[in-house]
Scaffold this motif. Sequence first.
Motif, PDB file in Angstrom:
ATOM      1  N   UNK A 236       0.834  -1.209   0.000  1.00 45.51           N
ATOM      2  CA  UNK A 236       0.000   0.000   0.000  1.00 45.51           C
ATOM      3  C   UNK A 236       0.868   1.259   0.000  1.00 45.51           C
ATOM      4  N   UNK A 239       2.677   1.455  -3.381  1.00 41.85           N
ATOM      5  CA  UNK A 239       1.791   1.825  -4.492  1.00 41.85           C
ATOM      6  C   UNK A 239       1.493   3.320  -4.451  1.00 41.85           C
ATOM      7  N   UNK A 240       1.182   3.812  -3.258  1.00 41.12           N
ATOM      8  CA  UNK A 240       0.934   5.242  -3.109  1.00 41.12           C
ATOM      9  C   UNK A 240       2.138   6.051  -3.595  1.00 41.12           C
ATOM     10  N   UNK A 243       2.512   5.906  -7.380  1.00 44.52           N
ATOM     11  CA  UNK A 243       1.472   6.672  -8.070  1.00 44.52           C
ATOM     12  C   UNK A 243       1.726   8.171  -8.001  1.00 44.52           C
ATOM     13  N   UNK A 244       2.205   8.641  -6.885  1.00 43.43           N
ATOM     14  CA  UNK A 244       2.259  10.090  -6.659  1.00 43.43           C
ATOM     15  C   UNK A 244       3.617  10.713  -6.976  1.00 43.43           C
ATOM     16  N   UNK A 249      11.912  11.739  -9.587  1.00 42.84           N
ATOM     17  CA  UNK A 249      12.270  11.417  -8.204  1.00 42.84           C
ATOM     18  C   UNK A 249      12.454   9.910  -8.031  1.00 42.84           C
TER      19      UNK A 249
ATOM     20  N   UNK B 249      11.989  17.915  -1.540  1.00 41.67           N
ATOM     21  CA  UNK B 249      10.831  17.452  -2.315  1.00 41.67           C
ATOM     22  C   UNK B 249       9.528  17.861  -1.631  1.00 41.67           C
ATOM     23  N   UNK B 299      -0.118  14.279   0.121  1.00 45.17           N
ATOM     24  CA  UNK B 299      -0.457  12.900  -0.259  1.00 45.17           C
ATOM     25  C   UNK B 299      -0.558  12.722  -1.770  1.00 45.17           C
ATOM     26  N   UNK B 300      -1.061  13.737  -2.472  1.00 43.95           N
ATOM     27  CA  UNK B 300      -1.157  13.612  -3.933  1.00 43.95           C
ATOM     28  C   UNK B 300       0.011  14.335  -4.612  1.00 43.95           C
ATOM     29  N   UNK B 301       0.939  14.811  -3.805  1.00 45.78           N
ATOM     30  CA  UNK B 301       2.098  15.572  -4.287  1.00 45.78           C
ATOM     31  C   UNK B 301       1.657  16.669  -5.266  1.00 45.78           C
ATOM     32  N   UNK B 348      -4.937  12.025 -18.842  1.00 43.86           N
ATOM     33  CA  UNK B 348      -4.278  11.544 -17.633  1.00 43.86           C
ATOM     34  C   UNK B 348      -2.889  12.153 -17.495  1.00 43.86           C
ATOM     35  N   UNK B 356      -6.518  12.828 -11.735  1.00 39.19           N
ATOM     36  CA  UNK B 356      -6.266  11.397 -11.861  1.00 39.19           C
ATOM     37  C   UNK B 356      -5.567  10.860 -10.608  1.00 39.19           C
ATOM     38  N   UNK B 357      -4.538  11.593 -10.156  1.00 36.94           N
ATOM     39  CA  UNK B 357      -3.813  11.136  -8.964  1.00 36.94           C
ATOM     40  C   UNK B 357      -4.738  11.119  -7.752  1.00 36.94           C
ATOM     41  N   UNK B 358      -5.562  12.150  -7.627  1.00 38.10           N
ATOM     42  CA  UNK B 358      -6.524  12.172  -6.513  1.00 38.10           C
ATOM     43  C   UNK B 358      -7.477  10.977  -6.640  1.00 38.10           C
ATOM     44  N   UNK B 360      -6.800   8.096  -8.054  1.00 43.00           N
ATOM     45  CA  UNK B 360      -6.075   6.865  -7.716  1.00 43.00           C
ATOM     46  C   UNK B 360      -5.919   6.734  -6.202  1.00 43.00           C
ATOM     47  N   UNK B 361      -5.726   7.863  -5.530  1.00 43.48           N
ATOM     48  CA  UNK B 361      -5.660   7.802  -4.067  1.00 43.48           C
ATOM     49  C   UNK B 361      -6.996   7.309  -3.512  1.00 43.48           C
ATOM     50  N   UNK B 363      -9.192   5.565  -5.057  1.00 46.30           N
ATOM     51  CA  UNK B 363      -9.332   4.166  -5.479  1.00 46.30           C
ATOM     52  C   UNK B 363      -8.550   3.242  -4.540  1.00 46.30           C
ATOM     53  N   UNK B 364      -7.335   3.656  -4.178  1.00 50.95           N
ATOM     54  CA  UNK B 364      -6.531   2.861  -3.243  1.00 50.95           C
ATOM     55  C   UNK B 364      -7.218   2.736  -1.892  1.00 50.95           C
TER      56      UNK B 364
END
Lengths: 381, 381
Positions: A236, A239-240, A243-244, A249, B249, B299-301, B348, B356-358, B360-361, B363-364
Amino acid sequence: MRAVGVVAEYNPFHNGHRYHLQRAREISGADVVVAVMSGNFVQRGAAAMFNKWQRTNEALHNGADIVIELPFHWAVQPAHLFAQGALSLLSALQVPDLVFGAEHEQTDFTALARVGINDTQAFKTFNETYATLFNDQLESQTGFRLDQPNDILGYGYAVANSRLQTPLNLLPIKRVGRDYHDSLLDNSGYSSATAIRQTVLGHRRGVNVAANVPAETFADIRHLTPMAGWSPQMWQLLRHELLMTPVASLHEVYQMSEGLEFRLKEAAETQAHWDDFLTAIKTKRYTYTRLQRVCLYTLVHAVNAEMVPGQPDYLRLLGFTTAGQNYLNVYKKRFTLPLITRFDQTLKKTTLNLDYRAGMLYEMLTGQAQDFRHDPIRLES
Amino acid sequence: MRAVGVVAEYNPFHNGHRYHLQRAREISGADVVVAVMSGNFVQRGAAAMFNKWQRTNEALHNGADIVIELPFHWAVQPAHLFAQGALSLLSALQVPDLVFGAEHEQTDFTALARVGINDTQAFKTFNETYATLFNDQLESQTGFRLDQPNDILGYGYAVANSRLQTPLNLLPIKRVGRDYHDSLLDNSGYSSATAIRQTVLGHRRGVNVAANVPAETFADIRHLTPMAGWSPQMWQLLRHELLMTPVASLHEVYQMSEGLEFRLKEAAETQAHWDDFLTAIKTKRYTYTRLQRVCLYTLVHAVNAEMVPGQPDYLRLLGFTTAGQNYLNVYKKRFTLPLITRFDQTLKKTTLNLDYRAGMLYEMLTGQAQDFRHDPIRLES
């Protein structure tokens, strides 16, 4: 006062490990046994079943006198770097002898290490197929193959040893019990760590492993909290991150080469489960073990500068007996690397930062406080 | 064919929202009601209770004809930017009227918006204390304060509206039911979304909310899977990221200013629980809401370039009725922003990457497939 060295993961410590420590003491005639042990993560890129303090405690009660942590940057590496790190620490600790288990203990590993193997490509790919490549060359030159995992690791020790300024004496002993990869418990009391883990962690829950481990390990097993492994907890988090995090990086991560960052990111977008993810990223080029290590590097954001050999190294003391303490008192001035007995904010921010991050990951996964909450374990003997 | 606009989060859609849509249609005389709705994450930096497709479905069955997603870069922002984004989308959709609920619907919001408020500092700090700051100035100039959340949001609409090339007609209506922040269910059938969420999500589990929501929302509630909120799921991901990501970062993240990245990293190192973490990072300077939004950006960078106004915008269609479809067919050539009806690989990677990233978050966290698995919902009416 003479010391003998061993190298181990103790995941977990079992009867075969105890036998190894007894024999090491016997055949070397040493007063003190020094174990260099992986920290909270082991070579194949996974969390250890018990944390490094628990495993240190298991070892100290069963024959080890000093336990030194093999730092993450050596421990989570292919066998030849794992071996190089471990031997360089033993050498810095002024330990003259190394005792290791091998399937074919009569092999002259030192002689084998002298055989000229062209390992340029193997070092480059950092792959387990190193073994195949090496064996093909070895066979063509000697008619001899090393097919067993401990024999191969023994060869790794011999190669690493040959590169030391003052090489250790290599003392291979017969490995007892079942094959390393064997996942079945053995009636002899010498089951493999793999078999013990699989039994305890649920594949064959209910089977009693007490006959295969010392009392201290059995106590840890009885109090085992559900383990945070790759699936689903670490997956988890990974994956996060995949994805982000921008690919630039991700590309900074050690061994994230040849566009692997794109492959991992894409698989994270389409795969919800760890096993499916691993299958999706697998190619002939990379073994599962290598990929799992890259995933772990990603999780702790281990970058090249932190992982490649050549950086400042150290001797992180995890625990000692009274005999071990005597050895430390007598020899520590001769140690060629700094002995670290106490974790602090400076170490956290500098040389030990990667170990600290790995510790925090382990702490997050298990709820067990790590580096800031532990002084070396001291066992009166 | 005339349209009226509303702006909402529908977290979840309740009877008060249905009333709002009915009244919007009545007082504007419109044929079509266009709702601009937050996506999977809401303004205060939290995951919506139901995903955007579920909430679109709830809305389409209860008075909305077109649902357009308010993109993450507008939706997860302080009220004035939330309002600015929503009104700019309605304007692009050629919607002439906006109907919104207010505690004091007789207020002349347009006139208030003309009062010169020096909001430089408020815009800079992006803080909820914006309200206080604004009210102090407003009171000194008009003797009047706006203390109620919907009144304040109405003022936000009016300010945003005044900046549009072709402003909308603002039509405030009396808000029915309990206060926005009220967490108790109401006998009238008009409970707040907060009260409904808290009841359903466990604070008062067992209490039946059926009288407060339309059938479609109640069906979603009955099939609700345990929600992945900040504690512990999102916090685990955030903590891991804060621990492992270099401060440089972290500093790239939107609103991660004034050394906040160090404060967050340090708190992640010492705090194991979300509530303790929030307490540890709280200062007078930042409200909890702002901090929670920064945590979500992390969280979604989400980086500056993705969040600040001025980038290419779009109309993401989430669903429509037959009447809505007619409106789209007639007016879409006049829309001043691109209408997006289908998610694809190009979107995307470009303008919709942050959404999209939000997604996927989300979705996770929920296991509910998002953008690639949904076409706009089409409701025959």
